[in-house]
Scaffold this motif. Structure first.
Motif, mmCIF file in Angstrom:
data_model
loop_
_atom_site.group_PDB
_atom_site.id
_atom_site.type_symbol
_atom_site.label_atom_id
_atom_site.label_comp_id
_atom_site.label_asym_id
_atom_site.label_seq_id
_atom_site.Cartn_x
_atom_site.Cartn_y
_atom_site.Cartn_z
ATOM 1 N N ASN B 31 -11.698 24.424 -52.442
ATOM 2 C CA ASN B 31 -11.095 25.388 -51.513
ATOM 3 C C ASN B 31 -9.872 26.085 -52.089
ATOM 4 O OD1 ASN B 31 -12.994 24.117 -49.991
ATOM 5 N ND2 ASN B 31 -11.584 23.210 -48.541
ATOM 6 N N GLN B 33 -7.336 28.903 -52.855
ATOM 7 C CA GLN B 33 -7.001 30.129 -52.150
ATOM 8 C C GLN B 33 -5.753 30.777 -52.745
ATOM 9 O OE1 GLN B 33 -7.695 28.165 -47.854
ATOM 10 N NE2 GLN B 33 -7.271 30.353 -47.752
ATOM 11 N N PHE B 35 -2.601 33.410 -51.363
ATOM 12 C CA PHE B 35 -1.952 33.952 -50.179
ATOM 13 C C PHE B 35 -0.806 34.871 -50.608
ATOM 14 C CE2 PHE B 35 -3.731 31.018 -47.042
ATOM 15 C CZ PHE B 35 -4.028 29.899 -47.783
ATOM 16 N N ASN B 45 -4.043 35.744 -45.961
ATOM 17 C CA ASN B 45 -5.110 35.290 -46.862
ATOM 18 C C ASN B 45 -5.538 36.437 -47.770
ATOM 19 O OD1 ASN B 45 -4.958 33.220 -44.912
ATOM 20 N ND2 ASN B 45 -7.090 32.647 -45.309
ATOM 21 N N TYR B 48 -10.318 33.487 -50.927
ATOM 22 C CA TYR B 48 -10.850 32.119 -50.960
ATOM 23 C C TYR B 48 -11.802 32.101 -52.138
ATOM 24 C CZ TYR B 48 -13.683 28.053 -49.754
ATOM 25 O OH TYR B 48 -14.347 26.860 -49.791
ATOM 26 N N PHE B 86 1.325 32.779 -53.223
ATOM 27 C CA PHE B 86 1.047 31.351 -53.370
ATOM 28 C C PHE B 86 -0.427 31.131 -53.681
ATOM 29 C CE2 PHE B 86 4.955 29.408 -52.096
ATOM 30 C CZ PHE B 86 5.520 30.222 -51.121
ATOM 31 N N ARG B 90 -7.279 22.240 -52.501
ATOM 32 C CA ARG B 90 -7.416 21.025 -51.706
ATOM 33 C C ARG B 90 -7.931 19.879 -52.551
ATOM 34 N NH1 ARG B 90 -7.556 18.450 -47.160
ATOM 35 N NH2 ARG B 90 -6.628 20.095 -45.886
ATOM 36 N N LEU B 94 -4.276 20.029 -48.681
ATOM 37 C CA LEU B 94 -4.076 21.354 -49.267
ATOM 38 C C LEU B 94 -2.686 21.377 -49.907
ATOM 39 C CD1 LEU B 94 -5.514 24.104 -49.517
ATOM 40 C CD2 LEU B 94 -4.216 24.843 -47.509
#
Lengths: 113, 106
Positions: B31, B33, B35, B45, B48, B86, B90, B94
């Protein structure tokens, strides 16, 4: 995806008082997560809230200081208790629908004076 | 737990310039991601991207899961791109990197 409504968006509080932050999700989720972001720093997980059970707290965070409620699958609250200036931070709630992508509320910017 | 290292910590650009932000992970993550945190503290977001490459307008991202890193590309930067970026991955939880503070000057 998920849409999270978090409130209040900001608050200024007196030391020694408590503030309760609310998060409402637009869909049912098993877990909700609460994070703290101290000024100029990254996000740190406070606790994971499951509906119908006690929240699971990360190292350095305790229930007496950060009590959490999770009355149903779309709502949670985090209380910051007996506040001191060191609690001044942004607090964010998050969900991960389907255990994949994380979505965050707008954040609560707390200043303790 | 997993360690997440982001670079550079700070970046100043002139409007129109391109940039690359990097995220290294100490172990395999799920996961992954990216940001963007705006000046009001809201986390937006961006991607992903557990693996592969994705593009969204002027932004694109690539994750090489086998080598435990991800890259975020910003092309033709604009002043509205300013803020903190950022990455997060995970493991048991996370975990966020320390962020890249991007300033785009007009």
């Amino acid at each position: 995806s998920a849409v999270i409504s978090q409130k209040p968006s900001r608050d200024i509080c007196q030391r020694g008082t408590s503030l309760t932050i609310q998060c409402q999700v637009d869909s049912q989720v098993t877990m909700m997560f609460w994070y703290r972001q101290q000024p100029g720093q990254s996000l740190t997980l406070i606790a994971t809230a499951n509906q119908g059970s006690e929240a699971t707290y990360e190292s350095g965070f305790v229930i007496d200081k950060f009590p959490i409620s999770r009355p149903n699958l779309t709502f949670s609250t985090l209380t910051v208790s007996n506040m001191s200036p060191e609690d001044s931070s942004i607090y964010l709630c998050s969900v991960e629908p389907g255990g994949t992508e994380a979505f965050f509320g707008q954040g609560t910017r707390l200043t303790v004076v | 737990g997993i360690q997440v290292e982001q670079s550079p910590p700070d970046l100043i650009l002139q409007e129109g310039a391109n940039s690359t932000l990097r995220c290294n992970f100490s172990d395999s993550v799920n996961n992954l991601q990216w940001f963007h945190q705006n000046p009001w503290g809201q986390l937006i977001n961006l991607f992903y991207i557990p693996s592969g490459t994705k593009q969204n307008g002027r932004l694109s991202a690539t994750t090489v899961a086998t080598e435990r890193y991800s890259l975020l590309y910003i092309s033709s930067s604009q002043t509205t791109d300013s803020g903190v970026y950022f990455c997060a991955g995970r493991g048991s939880r996370l975990t966020f990197g320390e962020g890249t503070q991007l300033t785009v000057n007009p």
